[in-house]
Design a protein around this motif. Structure first.
Motif, PDB file in Angstrom:
ATOM      1  N   ARG A 171      35.039   8.242  -7.255  1.00 32.93           N
ATOM      2  CA  ARG A 171      35.016   9.226  -8.338  1.00 32.93           C
ATOM      3  C   ARG A 171      35.217  10.658  -7.831  1.00 32.93           C
ATOM      4  O   ARG A 171      35.957  11.437  -8.422  1.00 32.93           O
ATOM      5  CB  ARG A 171      33.673   9.130  -9.070  1.00 32.93           C
ATOM      6  CG  ARG A 171      33.466  10.189 -10.143  1.00 32.93           C
ATOM      7  CD  ARG A 171      32.126   9.985 -10.813  1.00 32.93           C
ATOM      8  NE  ARG A 171      31.046  10.262  -9.866  1.00 32.93           N
ATOM      9  CZ  ARG A 171      30.331  11.386  -9.844  1.00 32.93           C
ATOM     10  NH1 ARG A 171      30.617  12.347 -10.704  1.00 32.93           N
ATOM     11  NH2 ARG A 171      29.357  11.564  -8.992  1.00 32.93           N
ATOM     12  N   TYR A 188      38.921  11.696  -7.292  1.00 28.47           N
ATOM     13  CA  TYR A 188      39.653  12.049  -8.507  1.00 28.47           C
ATOM     14  C   TYR A 188      39.236  13.423  -9.015  1.00 28.47           C
ATOM     15  O   TYR A 188      40.073  14.222  -9.458  1.00 28.47           O
ATOM     16  CB  TYR A 188      39.428  11.000  -9.597  1.00 28.47           C
ATOM     17  CG  TYR A 188      39.963   9.634  -9.233  1.00 28.47           C
ATOM     18  CD1 TYR A 188      41.334   9.400  -9.212  1.00 28.47           C
ATOM     19  CD2 TYR A 188      39.115   8.583  -8.916  1.00 28.47           C
ATOM     20  CE1 TYR A 188      41.834   8.151  -8.882  1.00 28.47           C
ATOM     21  CE2 TYR A 188      39.598   7.333  -8.578  1.00 28.47           C
ATOM     22  CZ  TYR A 188      40.956   7.123  -8.564  1.00 28.47           C
ATOM     23  OH  TYR A 188      41.444   5.885  -8.226  1.00 28.47           O
ATOM     24  N   ARG A 189      37.948  13.713  -8.959  1.00 29.64           N
ATOM     25  CA  ARG A 189      37.453  15.008  -9.441  1.00 29.64           C
ATOM     26  C   ARG A 189      38.063  16.159  -8.635  1.00 29.64           C
ATOM     27  O   ARG A 189      38.471  17.177  -9.204  1.00 29.64           O
ATOM     28  CB  ARG A 189      35.919  15.067  -9.349  1.00 29.64           C
ATOM     29  CG  ARG A 189      35.209  14.186 -10.369  1.00 29.64           C
ATOM     30  CD  ARG A 189      33.701  14.263 -10.171  1.00 29.64           C
ATOM     31  NE  ARG A 189      33.220  15.619 -10.369  1.00 29.64           N
ATOM     32  CZ  ARG A 189      32.843  16.116 -11.541  1.00 29.64           C
ATOM     33  NH1 ARG A 189      32.879  15.346 -12.625  1.00 29.64           N
ATOM     34  NH2 ARG A 189      32.399  17.349 -11.644  1.00 29.64           N
ATOM     35  N   VAL A 207      45.533   7.619 -11.665  1.00 37.49           N
ATOM     36  CA  VAL A 207      45.013   8.400 -12.799  1.00 37.49           C
ATOM     37  C   VAL A 207      45.834   8.120 -14.051  1.00 37.49           C
ATOM     38  O   VAL A 207      45.287   7.881 -15.139  1.00 37.49           O
ATOM     39  CB  VAL A 207      45.038   9.908 -12.472  1.00 37.49           C
ATOM     40  CG1 VAL A 207      44.781  10.738 -13.731  1.00 37.49           C
ATOM     41  CG2 VAL A 207      43.999  10.237 -11.411  1.00 37.49           C
ATOM     42  N   PRO A 257      36.683  10.702 -14.518  1.00 36.15           N
ATOM     43  CA  PRO A 257      36.841  10.295 -13.119  1.00 36.15           C
ATOM     44  C   PRO A 257      36.070   9.028 -12.772  1.00 36.15           C
ATOM     45  O   PRO A 257      36.557   8.193 -12.005  1.00 36.15           O
ATOM     46  CB  PRO A 257      36.328  11.510 -12.346  1.00 36.15           C
ATOM     47  CG  PRO A 257      36.592  12.666 -13.254  1.00 36.15           C
ATOM     48  CD  PRO A 257      36.334  12.137 -14.625  1.00 36.15           C
TER      49      PRO A 257
END
Length: 341
Positions: A90, A93-94, A51, A62
């Motif tokens: 994705r 990361y979210r 990130v 994301p």
């Protein structure tokens, strides 16, 4: 991505700029992992490092972070010494970024890291709307309150405040986290509160704050003290202890004249913690183009400080007040423009 955080005179090699190699990774390893063990494929440190690297490379969501990770997986595997079957998606990361505890712990770790080494003597206290986050239910943005060392160019502490009005209640917490002993704290008129200045004094710091109508009695007293006198015939003016300094700056098509006057005459009269001086700051601006002044402005600010005349001069006090705006260019602008927060 626009990059404006390189130090003056800092060399940039073909490999880029190296900042304390390994320290960020080591600090991220101390974070609390709230995820359940079942179904966990990636270490928390691995995800947060991706990130960070993706964000510094311009990935702002994301989805963009996941795509960046896929495109740079060979470099990431070597750098982090990992060998996953595939890179995080994705949704991973979210989920990780949704945990509030990570935000709180990361802010604490960043503050502790920035508080090491050389520090300046002036810290600006200011709130900022977090433009990159979802808005609150009432349509207003989330706010964070920061204590920023304007001379060292580092954020000493940051706390979440929700709405801007909450800055008043959260400011003492930010001050305690920032370790401000021996520092001078500046802020907006919103922060001119007795509870906050007591906290600053308890932490062995000093303050310089403007005063507006949110403190009506104090504002009226300072305004009356510096008001022009028009004595009646046969009566002289009341003796004062005023000290004044004036500066003139030219540049960017503008002439700036600042006049600051200080006084100790309200110290015993105004019931304000640690009050050592009050001041009147007058600003006159002229904008010039092709040899002609096409615009002028005039501003007057009243304020208070715990810095006595033994500790500071009117010129130094003026420098401290001007330094407050360093948080706008040094922190807020970089977060909004450089990092596209």
């Amino acid at each position: 991505m626009e990059y404006s955080t390189i130090g003056r005179g800092q060399e940039i090699s073909a490999e880029g700029v190296v900042y304390d190699k390994g320290s960020i990774y080591g600090r991220l390893q101390t974070l609390t992992d709230l995820r359940q063990a079942r179904g966990k494929r990636y270490r928390l440190t691995t995800i947060l490092m991706i990130v960070l690297l993706a964000k510094l490379s311009g990935a702002d969501s994301p989805t963009a972070m996941a795509e960046w990770g896929v495109h740079h997986q060979d470099e990431i595997k070597v750098l982090l010494r990992i060998n996953p079957k595939r890179m995080p998606e994705r949704s991973t990361y979210r989920r990780v970024l949704a945990y509030k505890v990570y935000e709180t712990e990361i802010e604490r770790l960043v503050g502790e890291y920035n508080q090491r080494g050389k520090r300046g003597e002036i810290c600006a206290l200011d709130g900022k709307a977090l433009l990159g986050m979802l808005k609150r239910e009432d349509g207003t943005p989330e706010y964070a309150l920061s204590v920023y060392d304007v001379q060292a160019g580092k954020t000493m502490a940051q706390v979440e405040v929700g709405s801007k009005e909450n800055e008043i209640t959260k400011a003492p917490k930010a001050i305690k986290l920032a370790k401000i002993a021996g520092k001078v704290i500046t802020g907006d008129a919103l922060h001119t509160q007795k509870r906050l200045v007591r906290t600053i004094l308890d932490e062995n710091g000093e303050y310089v704050f403007p005063v507006k109508e949110n403190q009506p009695n104090l504002y009226k007293n300072i305004q009356s003290l510096f008001a022009p006198e028009y004595p009646k015939p046969g009566f002289g003016k009341i003796p004062t202890d005023f000290l004044t300094v004036q500066t003139v700056n030219k540049g960017h098509g503008r002439i700036e004249k600042r006049t600051l006057t200080t006084s100790e005459m309200l110290n015993a009269y105004a019931a304000w913690p640690g009050l050592a001086q009050v001041y009147r700051l007058e600003r006159d601006f002229q904008w010039w183009r092709q040899g002609r002044c096409y615009k002028t402005s005039h501003e007057v600010e009243f304020g208070i400080t715990s810095l006595s005349r033994k500790k500071t001069t009117p010129r130094k006090l003026l420098e401290v007040r001007r330094a407050h705006w360093g948080i706008e260019t040094g922190s807020h602008y970089r977060r909004d423009v450089t990092l596209r927060e």
